[in-house]
Design an enzyme around this catalytic site. Structure first.
Site, PDB file in Angstrom:
ATOM      1  N   CYS A   1     -74.873 103.147  -9.181  1.00 45.93           N
ATOM      2  CA  CYS A   1     -73.247 103.221  -8.636  1.00 45.93           C
ATOM      3  C   CYS A   1     -73.125 103.655  -7.235  1.00 45.93           C
ATOM      4  O   CYS A   1     -72.087 103.802  -6.681  1.00 45.93           O
ATOM      5  CB  CYS A   1     -72.298 103.797  -9.576  1.00 45.93           C
TER       6      CYS A   1
ATOM      7  N   HIS B   1     -64.145  98.974 -10.443  1.00 46.83           N
ATOM      8  CA  HIS B   1     -65.494  99.464 -10.228  1.00 46.83           C
ATOM      9  C   HIS B   1     -66.475  98.365 -10.099  1.00 46.83           C
ATOM     10  O   HIS B   1     -67.125  98.145 -11.233  1.00 46.83           O
ATOM     11  CB  HIS B   1     -65.734 100.588 -11.186  1.00 46.83           C
TER      12      HIS B   1
END
Length: 374
Positions: free
Chosen positions: A92, A326
């Site tokens: 991430c 996301h």
């Protein structure tokens, strides 16, 4: 305040973030990244008066099809066969890490501009298998180390830190409210490259009013679908140029750290602390934070460790990943694009500081201190 050798981000764009399986679901990583790269180059030419000679394209990516998405995107954007490309995997934090890698190459002496950012097509990510059995993700840690699923890890962190559901619901609601206000005011428009008929991030406002009624994801737990970000498709990119280029965001300092893989959500906190320490600055000196909100509990745990109030309007002032979505490998780069809009497009004076950061599966944190130059 800026070091004479600090590379400068002079252009920054992103796609809208589409929820997995929806508007952007048919677009590959190349389809997502190439239009953003072209928009960044056009913006840079307008800002500097000359077409940049791009040395490389570095893109973060987590779950894509392989085949080096950075190179695929460079070719798809029309940069020519002589421009290479590379792909960075810090999960991430990949998009932010790619930007920092590009800045490091320039700082080391190769003072040619670079495109950097991240891209993720969760919708087209291939199914992988081990011994014929499909799996959702590769391990974040080897045997003998904790390797929780990120949702489970966020629930564990909420329990570890004593973060109740009410705080999480309020944090997610705040993120959605801020994003809706920014959307209504047109603050996202200058940074967006609309694709496939999607004009803006499609998760904004989706869970804002439903939060109190959503069931917990685990029996007796505190996380819900509303306090967990939506997995998305999208891309973000910037042009990193040599020191002395202006206006833009100078890359002052970075922090890349490890933390307990059992509680990976806290990684952004020590990364931010390390980057600020290297910059000779403190939390109070920062005008704008963009910290990737994978989960409300995770975001709150990071803010608590940094001593920042959960409703501080410096943090994700236009909403964070809880509201926007996301796209794993792109989210760290989205944070930098958001800082560029808030500070450079927003007219902040030279010397204003911003921080971008992400916590990473496996127990990592990535952060950068960026400074407005005019």
């Amino acid at each position: 305040m800026t070091s004479d050798r600090s590379p400068v981000i002079v252009a920054a764009r992103r796609t809208p973030i589409g929820t997995r399986g929806r508007a952007l679901a048919r677009l590959t990583v190349g389809d997502l990244a190439a239009p953003v790269i072209r928009a960044v180059l056009a913006d840079a030419m307008q800002a500097t008066g000359a077409a940049p000679e791009v040395a490389d394209v570095l893109l973060g990516n987590c779950m894509g099809p392989g085949g080096n998405p950075g190179r695929i995107a460079a070719l798809a954007a029309g940069l020519g066969t002589g421009v290479p490309g590379g792909t960075v995997d810090r999960q991430c934090g990949s998009g932010l890490a790619a930007i920092l890698d590009a800045a490091a190459a320039i700082r080391a002496g190769d003072e040619r501009p670079r495109i950097a950012g991240g891209v993720e097509s969760a919708s087209t990510a291939p199914v992988r298998s081990i011994d014929g059995r499909p799996y959702d993700r590769a391990p974040f840690a080897p045997a003998g180390f904790p390797d929780p699923d990120m949702v489970r890890a966020a629930e564990d962190l909420a329990a570890h830190d004593g973060i109740p559901r009410g705080r999480q619901d309020a944090h997610a609601a705040r993120s959605h409210a801020r994003a809706l206000a920014a959307l209504s005011a047109g603050r996202f428009a200058p940074e967006l490259v609309p694709l496939a008929g999607l004009p803006h991030d499609d998760a904004v406002g989706a869970a804002g009013r439903l939060l109190p009624r959503l069931p917990a994801l685990f029996p007796g737990g505190t996380l819900t679908a509303g306090t967990t970000t939506r997995i998305g498709d999208g891309a973000a990119a910037v042009l990193v140029s040599p020191a002395g280029t202006a206006p833009g965001l100078a890359v002052r300092e970075t922090g890349i750290v490890g933390c307990d893989p059992a509680l990976p959500g806290i990684g952004a906190a020590p990364a931010v602390a390390a980057a600020l320490d290297r910059a000779g600055a403190g939390v109070a000196d920062v005008a704008a934070f963009e910290i990737v909100e994978a989960f409300a509990a995770q975001s709150l745990a990071v803010l608590d460790r940094l001593g920042i109030a959960e409703d501080d309007d410096r943090v994700c002032a236009d909403g964070g990943a809880l509201a926007l979505g996301h796209p794993w490998g792109a989210s760290g780069a989205v944070a930098v694009v958001r800082l560029f809009s808030r500070l450079v497009r927003g007219g902040a004076p030279a010397g204003t500081l911003g921080v971008a950061a992400a916590s990473v599966g496996g127990g990592l944190g990535v952060a950068a201190v960026l400074e407005v130059v005019r």
